[in-house]
Design a protein around this motif. Sequence first.
Motif, mmCIF file in Angstrom:
data_model
loop_
_atom_site.group_PDB
_atom_site.id
_atom_site.type_symbol
_atom_site.label_atom_id
_atom_site.label_comp_id
_atom_site.label_asym_id
_atom_site.label_seq_id
_atom_site.Cartn_x
_atom_site.Cartn_y
_atom_site.Cartn_z
ATOM 1 N N LEU A 186 0.853 -1.182 0.000
ATOM 2 C CA LEU A 186 0.000 0.000 0.000
ATOM 3 C C LEU A 186 0.891 1.234 0.000
ATOM 4 C CD1 LEU A 186 -2.917 -0.632 2.547
ATOM 5 C CD2 LEU A 186 -3.121 -0.350 0.084
ATOM 6 N N ALA A 187 0.606 2.150 -0.897
ATOM 7 C CA ALA A 187 1.361 3.403 -0.949
ATOM 8 C C ALA A 187 0.431 4.540 -0.570
ATOM 9 C CB ALA A 187 1.918 3.628 -2.352
ATOM 10 N N TYR A 188 0.795 5.271 0.475
ATOM 11 C CA TYR A 188 -0.038 6.380 0.919
ATOM 12 C C TYR A 188 0.054 7.541 -0.062
ATOM 13 C CZ TYR A 188 -1.077 4.228 5.385
ATOM 14 O OH TYR A 188 -1.551 3.381 6.352
ATOM 15 N N VAL A 189 -1.106 8.038 -0.466
ATOM 16 C CA VAL A 189 -1.159 9.195 -1.351
ATOM 17 C C VAL A 189 -0.732 10.441 -0.584
ATOM 18 C CG1 VAL A 189 -2.682 10.625 -2.769
ATOM 19 C CG2 VAL A 189 -2.989 8.147 -2.707
ATOM 20 N N GLU A 190 -1.095 10.488 0.703
ATOM 21 C CA GLU A 190 -0.703 11.584 1.570
ATOM 22 C C GLU A 190 0.030 11.000 2.763
ATOM 23 O OE1 GLU A 190 -4.685 12.846 1.992
ATOM 24 O OE2 GLU A 190 -4.455 14.569 0.690
ATOM 25 N N ILE A 191 1.139 11.614 3.141
ATOM 26 C CA ILE A 191 1.993 11.063 4.186
ATOM 27 C C ILE A 191 1.285 10.986 5.531
ATOM 28 C CG2 ILE A 191 4.162 11.348 5.435
ATOM 29 C CD1 ILE A 191 4.471 10.587 2.489
ATOM 30 N N SER A 192 0.584 12.053 5.899
ATOM 31 C CA SER A 192 -0.062 12.096 7.208
ATOM 32 C C SER A 192 -1.561 11.814 7.099
ATOM 33 C CB SER A 192 0.148 13.475 7.849
ATOM 34 O OG SER A 192 -0.393 14.481 7.026
ATOM 35 N N MET A 193 -2.139 11.485 8.254
ATOM 36 C CA MET A 193 -3.584 11.295 8.303
ATOM 37 C C MET A 193 -4.273 12.601 7.941
ATOM 38 S SD MET A 193 -4.366 8.172 9.187
ATOM 39 C CE MET A 193 -5.910 8.092 10.074
ATOM 40 N N ARG A 194 -5.335 12.490 7.175
ATOM 41 C CA ARG A 194 -6.045 13.681 6.726
ATOM 42 C C ARG A 194 -7.239 13.934 7.641
ATOM 43 N NH1 ARG A 194 -8.494 14.354 0.641
ATOM 44 N NH2 ARG A 194 -9.405 16.407 0.911
ATOM 45 N N THR A 195 -7.276 15.120 8.232
ATOM 46 C CA THR A 195 -8.359 15.478 9.138
ATOM 47 C C THR A 195 -9.539 16.035 8.356
ATOM 48 O OG1 THR A 195 -6.756 16.023 10.857
ATOM 49 C CG2 THR A 195 -8.974 16.886 11.138
ATOM 50 N N SER A 196 -10.744 15.604 8.717
ATOM 51 C CA SER A 196 -11.934 16.157 8.065
ATOM 52 C C SER A 196 -11.983 17.654 8.319
ATOM 53 C CB SER A 196 -13.200 15.500 8.618
ATOM 54 O OG SER A 196 -13.267 14.151 8.231
ATOM 55 N N GLU A 197 -12.278 18.402 7.261
ATOM 56 C CA GLU A 197 -12.279 19.854 7.380
ATOM 57 C C GLU A 197 -13.630 20.425 6.986
ATOM 58 O OE1 GLU A 197 -10.048 23.856 5.673
ATOM 59 O OE2 GLU A 197 -9.458 21.882 4.932
ATOM 60 N N ALA A 198 -14.138 21.330 7.837
ATOM 61 C CA ALA A 198 -15.410 21.994 7.550
ATOM 62 C C ALA A 198 -15.292 23.489 7.819
ATOM 63 C CB ALA A 198 -16.520 21.381 8.397
ATOM 64 N N THR A 199 -14.092 24.029 7.603
ATOM 65 C CA THR A 199 -13.879 25.455 7.823
ATOM 66 C C THR A 199 -14.820 26.276 6.948
ATOM 67 O OG1 THR A 199 -11.550 25.013 8.308
ATOM 68 C CG2 THR A 199 -12.146 27.289 7.805
ATOM 69 N N TYR A 200 -15.461 27.263 7.549
ATOM 70 C CA TYR A 200 -16.410 28.155 6.880
ATOM 71 C C TYR A 200 -17.660 27.430 6.354
ATOM 72 C CZ TYR A 200 -12.620 31.603 6.875
ATOM 73 O OH TYR A 200 -11.625 32.465 7.251
ATOM 74 N N ALA A 201 -17.833 26.173 6.669
ATOM 75 C CA ALA A 201 -19.002 25.435 6.175
ATOM 76 C C ALA A 201 -20.282 25.938 6.841
ATOM 77 C CB ALA A 201 -18.836 23.938 6.438
ATOM 78 N N ASN A 202 -21.381 25.844 6.104
ATOM 79 C CA ASN A 202 -22.692 26.244 6.617
ATOM 80 C C ASN A 202 -23.475 24.992 7.000
ATOM 81 O OD1 ASN A 202 -25.218 27.258 7.170
ATOM 82 N ND2 ASN A 202 -25.675 27.894 5.087
ATOM 83 N N LEU A 203 -23.608 24.757 8.306
ATOM 84 C CA LEU A 203 -24.319 23.584 8.815
ATOM 85 C C LEU A 203 -25.535 24.005 9.638
ATOM 86 C CD1 LEU A 203 -20.944 22.099 9.544
ATOM 87 C CD2 LEU A 203 -22.668 20.526 8.702
ATOM 88 N N ARG A 204 -26.123 25.130 9.295
ATOM 89 C CA ARG A 204 -27.276 25.640 10.037
ATOM 90 C C ARG A 204 -28.435 24.640 9.983
ATOM 91 N NH1 ARG A 204 -27.108 31.291 11.029
ATOM 92 N NH2 ARG A 204 -29.359 31.302 11.272
ATOM 93 N N GLY A 205 -28.929 24.269 11.163
ATOM 94 C CA GLY A 205 -30.076 23.376 11.232
ATOM 95 C C GLY A 205 -29.790 21.944 10.831
ATOM 96 N N ALA A 206 -28.525 21.575 10.677
ATOM 97 C CA ALA A 206 -28.187 20.206 10.266
ATOM 98 C C ALA A 206 -28.405 19.221 11.412
ATOM 99 C CB ALA A 206 -26.736 20.143 9.797
#
Length: 417
Positions: free
Chosen positions: A134-154
Amino acid sequence: MNATAGERRYTKLSQAQVDVICHKHERFFQCKPGGGRAVFAWCDLSGLSFRGRVLQDADFTAAILADCDLVGCNFDKSNLFCADLQMANLMGASLRRVDLRGACLRGANLSGVDLYEADLREGALALPDKHAGLAYVEISMRTSEATYANLRGANLERSKLSGIQAMKADFSDATMKGCKLVRANLKQAIMNNVDLAGADLSGADFTGASMKDAVLIGAKTDMMRTEQADMSGVLTDKIVGTDVKTLPYGEMLQDHAKWVDTLGKQGKPSTFDKADLRALGQIRGLNLTALSARGAVFYGLDMRGVQLQGAHLEGADLRNCNLKGADLRGVRMYQARLDGANLEGANLGALQIDATRVLPADLREARMRGANLADADLKLAKLDGADLSRANLEGASMKLEALEHVTCVGLRGRLAS
């Protein structure tokens, strides 16, 4: 992640190709011939439209969905592992139990989205390699990102958001009960009126966040950081106002019922103004006509079938209460909070005083975001200044003109004819 950086790895699809795959997926779930599960893994779908598509259990692993129109889509149980959803419009979509580990939601519109038990923890991309396995596409673990996301009422109930990066995201009015937010970065996020009851906020960083009127009942807050955060009006396990346990509430309710049944000849009316009534658990089916509970906290109470005709509930907190089938004719709920309350089949019509006089229900400036008003009777109700954003009015009885001075963002349902 973008198409340019991974052009050797990504397959660019056209709208016509996507439509064919979606059509086959729908036939697949309908058990019709010619169907097949939709697989969009490692595809560049940026800017395309999936509006209203049913794509349950589809595979979008590492797909690029930036700027896509995903309004009203059904992605339940789909695999969106490490998908790029930057600036995508997912308003009203269903993503129940979706795998969003390592996904990027920067700037996405997730207003009113159902993310029940979704997994937004960190993840890492890897591809088969004949030498390394297995070859990692990205070296480090990728954190889920929701910066500036609109989750009103979700709806994020019981979702896994540990470690998520959601700086300056808008979670206003979101349901996040039992949510896992361990070590989440929510700096300067807008968390106004968010329901975090029973959530695990251990080590979460809310520095500079706005958490006005948030619910933190039963939440784990070990090592939680709230420097410079606005915590005004936050509801916790701490008693607000008068503790109902210190009052002879059983006797008071009996006297009140007797007062109502005998038309005031026996018993006496009860007053629970500014009392914290959460400890009652339920007041189902009780006759509390003309009750006075101004500014009282009813949060989460089972109030099915309760009779509160002409009751004084101005400024009361009735968030997440179950008022299904309640008789609320002529009730005074000026500036009351009913966010997330279940008012299905409730009677909020006018109370007949005598042959010539009626007392309309007063819901002026009431906050009823996300409330369920299906089949409710709202005829003659005063709604000026009320906020019914994302409320369900399916089958409700009322005149369309009554919504003229009401906030109706994301209103759902069709009024009774």
